[in-house]
Scaffold this motif. Structure first.
Motif, PDB file in Angstrom:
ATOM      1  N   PRO A  46      32.722  33.103  46.959  1.00  0.00           N
ATOM      2  CA  PRO A  46      33.837  33.490  45.993  1.00  0.00           C
ATOM      3  C   PRO A  46      34.307  34.359  45.193  1.00  0.00           C
ATOM      4  N   LEU A  48      36.236  36.683  41.998  1.00  0.00           N
ATOM      5  CA  LEU A  48      37.325  38.418  41.825  1.00  0.00           C
ATOM      6  C   LEU A  48      36.346  38.762  40.279  1.00  0.00           C
ATOM      7  N   ALA A  67      30.355  43.992  41.292  1.00  0.00           N
ATOM      8  CA  ALA A  67      31.510  43.436  42.321  1.00  0.00           C
ATOM      9  C   ALA A  67      29.801  43.931  43.822  1.00  0.00           C
ATOM     10  N   GLU A  68      29.365  44.718  44.187  1.00  0.00           N
ATOM     11  CA  GLU A  68      28.813  45.030  45.009  1.00  0.00           C
ATOM     12  C   GLU A  68      27.472  44.444  45.540  1.00  0.00           C
ATOM     13  N   ASP A  72      29.926  37.470  47.802  1.00  0.00           N
ATOM     14  CA  ASP A  72      31.408  37.721  48.039  1.00  0.00           C
ATOM     15  C   ASP A  72      32.115  37.892  46.812  1.00  0.00           C
ATOM     16  N   ARG A  74      35.949  40.281  45.535  1.00  0.00           N
ATOM     17  CA  ARG A  74      36.573  41.400  45.334  1.00  0.00           C
ATOM     18  C   ARG A  74      36.562  41.818  43.641  1.00  0.00           C
ATOM     19  N   VAL A  76      39.132  43.983  41.489  1.00  0.00           N
ATOM     20  CA  VAL A  76      40.778  44.825  41.496  1.00  0.00           C
ATOM     21  C   VAL A  76      40.288  45.215  40.524  1.00  0.00           C
ATOM     22  N   PHE A 100      43.886  35.800  45.184  1.00  0.00           N
ATOM     23  CA  PHE A 100      42.217  36.501  45.208  1.00  0.00           C
ATOM     24  C   PHE A 100      42.611  34.663  45.944  1.00  0.00           C
ATOM     25  N   ARG A 104      41.896  31.963  52.604  1.00  0.00           N
ATOM     26  CA  ARG A 104      41.736  33.012  53.565  1.00  0.00           C
ATOM     27  C   ARG A 104      42.379  32.740  54.871  1.00  0.00           C
TER      28      ARG A 104
END
Length: 105
Positions: A46, A48, A67-68, A72, A74, A76, A100, A104
């Motif tokens: 994951p 951030l 990020a795309e 996984d 995110r 911000v 973050f 989860r």
């Protein structure tokens, strides 16, 4: 394409950061290795990505695309923070990181 970023002359005296790293980062920004961009799809943790909004010298569309590509990730955006998000908006930065890192569902 972004115009090349110039590396300023090394200031005299000790620096609060690694000057060689600054030179390497600018070189990579000016002529990125396409393998780096392609490798983003293989990140399996994951991730951030925190953007500083239009006040940052980092193109925000590049952060969105990064990020795309990460499976996984995110993204911000902390508006008005610029490049030094953690210094300019420490509360918003901490909130993004804390959220973050929260368990989860």
């Amino acid at each position: 394409a972004e115009p090349p970023q110039e590396v300023p002359e090394r200031p005299a005296g000790p620096q609060p950061f690694d000057w060689g790293a600054k030179v390497a980062v600018v070189a990579e920004r000016n002529d990125p290795d396409p393998r780096w961009w392609d490798a983003l799809t293989r990140i399996n943790a994951p991730t951030l990505v925190i953007a500083g909004g239009p006040d940052s010298h980092i193109p925000q569309e590049h952060l969105a695309e990064m990020a795309e590509r990460i499976p996984d990730a995110r993204l911000v955006t902390v508006e008005g923070a610029g490049h030094l998000v953690h210094e300019e908006r420490p509360g918003e930065f901490l909130a993004a990181v804390t959220s973050f890192l929260a368990p989860r569902p």
